[in-house]
Write an enzyme that holds these catalytic residues in place. Structure first.
Site, PDB file in Angstrom:
ATOM      1  N   LYS A  37       0.850  -1.193   0.000  1.00 29.07           N
ATOM      2  CA  LYS A  37       0.000   0.000   0.000  1.00 29.07           C
ATOM      3  C   LYS A  37       0.884   1.241   0.000  1.00 29.07           C
ATOM      4  CE  LYS A  37      -3.328   2.484   2.918  1.00 29.07           C
ATOM      5  NZ  LYS A  37      -4.079   2.480   4.191  1.00 29.07           N
ATOM      6  N   ASP A  60      -2.588  10.386   3.885  1.00 31.80           N
ATOM      7  CA  ASP A  60      -4.007  10.031   3.927  1.00 31.80           C
ATOM      8  C   ASP A  60      -4.747  10.985   4.847  1.00 31.80           C
ATOM      9  OD1 ASP A  60      -6.493   8.853   3.909  1.00 31.80           O
ATOM     10  OD2 ASP A  60      -5.935   7.236   5.274  1.00 31.80           O
ATOM     11  N   LYS A 114     -10.071  12.570   8.717  1.00 34.45           N
ATOM     12  CA  LYS A 114      -9.563  12.028   9.973  1.00 34.45           C
ATOM     13  C   LYS A 114      -9.596  13.121  11.037  1.00 34.45           C
ATOM     14  CE  LYS A 114      -6.446   8.615   7.923  1.00 34.45           C
ATOM     15  NZ  LYS A 114      -7.055   7.408   8.506  1.00 34.45           N
ATOM     16  N   ARG A 142      -7.713  -0.023   0.543  1.00 32.51           N
ATOM     17  CA  ARG A 142      -8.195  -1.246  -0.112  1.00 32.51           C
ATOM     18  C   ARG A 142      -8.602  -0.983  -1.556  1.00 32.51           C
ATOM     19  NH1 ARG A 142     -12.603  -2.104   4.410  1.00 32.51           N
ATOM     20  NH2 ARG A 142     -10.909  -1.067   5.515  1.00 32.51           N
TER      21      ARG A 142
END
EC number: 3.4.11.1
Length: 487
Positions: free
Chosen positions: A253, A258, A265, A341
């Site tokens: 990954k 992110d 977040k 994912r």
């Protein structure tokens, strides 16, 4: 640091720093013979040989080492290779400030000599790792230049031959994970792969955005929509000399930052630490560094990283969007912070096109795995018992914690969407299992596959054993052992 087996025993060793390990309640007979009065000093300090105990003595006279360190090793029946690693790491730290030789004698009885030598040398080098790249004035560091292992048979020297290659891979992974996201970008990861290719004779292909669009990689590309940085799909290949007997793929990954996207977040999600969301890519790049130096025969290795950022702008993917992966699978995005994912889906499809016998992916994928296993154990999911066992053995040999988790097919019901083939997240319970089940869908039929969730192990806030505080380089030793020592 250079590594060797000492040609002299404890009684005659005269380097700079001598470290000797004593098992719990073990008499210090040999030490007393070399250093009269030491037994009394140990008794005065109530030294029992417990794992937390350490006695340091400086200036032992003109004919002895400049520093003597006695380490407690704990009970004899519990001292194993992990104990060797812990003791060697403590020894290296205790020798800090000396630039000469470090002699290390532990209780080697009952341990396989080659494995013990490798464990001690790797731990000593990795424990002294320090990243000062981003300091204006790096602090001067005085470290031992050589480690001599005392009391091991000559056959143990074979264990020292791969130490530099293994540690170089771990250190590369640590550097990548620790670097800030304005330094390690998708392009920077591609350049790291290019440097490995140039230096080690590997083959490299980098797919740009247009290439990925042509391949229909909608799952990967949707994650990159909110970023000004172009995505990169990086494919690095090690080809052995002679016949190829097996072909494997390592998928990492590669989210260089992110934010969570529109599912931003907040709070405990630690957005400031999301530079380490590319820890899987760092692990496979580090493994490729080690593999390229060790040159295993008969195995062809494909490393694949789908790298991008997960950011927010007017073009960013929305919660509720439906995207299409390269195999035509449609995915309803019910959480933009479950982006890893999505990138892995297309990466696994691409890996399957290489017709490997086995695929292993590493990813900082779920907080659920951290809740279950903490920060010393990674989770392992696999559709193949033989592969799972081999990876577990490789992790054990490298001193990396790994625990197999269930891949319960019935949990896949939680990924069903009313509009698309799948949602990208299921219900909160069993979240790490449903994440693994989602990935399994994108692995080609008949291919042995394993998923390793390193969300907890990629980083250590306080440091532990041979890992200083910060990036750990987790996964490199497991992958290198699995590929280079298949037996």
């Amino acid at each position: 640091m250079r590594f060797s087996l000492s040609t002299t025993g404890l009684q005659d060793w005269n380097g700079d720093v001598l470290v000797v390990g004593l098992l719990q309640d073990q008499p210090a007979t040999d030490l007393e013979a070399r250093f009269p009065g030491l037994g009394a000093a140990l008794a005065q300090q109530q030294f029992k040989g417990k794992p937390s105990e350490q006695l340091l003595i400086n200036r032992l006279g003109n004919n002895g080492p400049q520093r003597l360190v006695v380490l407690g090793l704990g009970p004899a029946n519990a001292f194993n290779l992990d104990g060797v690693r812990s003791a060697a790491a403590r020894a290296a730290k205790a020798a800090s400030g000396h630039t000469g030789s470090l002699g290390l004698q532990l209780s080697w009885d009952g341990l396989e000599p080659t494995a013990a030598a490798a464990a001690a040398a790797e731990a000593a080098r990795l424990a002294l790792y320090a990243d000062q790249r981003f300091r204006k004035a790096p602090e001067p560091r005085r470290q031992p230049e050589a480690l001599e292992l005392i009391g091991l048979p000559a056959t143990a020297a074979a264990g020292l031959q791969t130490v530099d290659a293994t540690c170089a891979g771990v250190e590369l992974a640590r550097e990548l994970v620790a670097a800030p996201p304005n330094v390690v970008t998708p392009a920077a990861l591609a350049e790291t792969a290019a440097e490995l290719a140039r230096n080690h004779g590997l083959e490299l292909t980098v797919l740009e955005r247009a290439d990925c669009e042509a391949r229909g990689m909608g799952a990967f590309l949707c994650v990159s929509q909110g970023s000004d940085l172009d995505p990169k799909l990086i494919h690095l290949i090690y080809r052995p000399d002679g016949e190829v007997k097996r072909r494997v793929a390592l998928v990492g990954k590669g989210l260089t930052f992110d934010s969570g996207g529109y599912n931003l977040k907040v709070g405990a999600a630690q957005i400031d630490m999301m530079k380490f969301d590319m820890g899987g890519s760092a692990a496979v790049l580090g493994a490729m560094r080690s593999i390229a130096e060790r040159k295993p025969a008969g195995v062809e290795v494909h490393m694949i990283v789908a790298s991008c950022e997960n950011m927010i702008n007017g073009s960013a993917v929305h919660p509720g969007d439906i995207v299409t992966a390269a195999d035509g699978t449609t995915i309803e995005i019910n959480n933009t912070d479950a982006e890893g994912r999505l990138t892995l889906a297309d990466a696994l499809l691409y890996a399957s096109e290489q017709k490997p016998d086995a695929v292993v992916d590493l990813a900082t994928l779920t907080g659920a795995c951290v809740i279950a296993l903490g920060d010393e154990m990674a989770g392992l999911w696999s559709n193949n018992d033989g592969l799972a066992t081999a990876l577990q053995q490789a992790a054990d040999a490298g001193g990396e914690g790994l625990w197999r988790m269930p891949l319960r097919a019935s949990y896949k019901e939680g990924l069903k969407s009313k509009l698309a083939d799948f949602k990208n997240t299921g219900p909160r319970p069993g979240g790490s299992i449903t994440a693994a089940l989602f990935l399994e869908h994108f692995v080609g039929d008949g291919i042995a596959w394993a998923h390793i969730d390193i969300a907890g192990t990629v980083w250590s806030d306080k440091g532990r054993g041979l890992d200083p505080a910060g990036a750990t380089g987790y996964g490199v030793r497991t992958l290198a052992n699995w590929i280079c020592n298949p037996e």
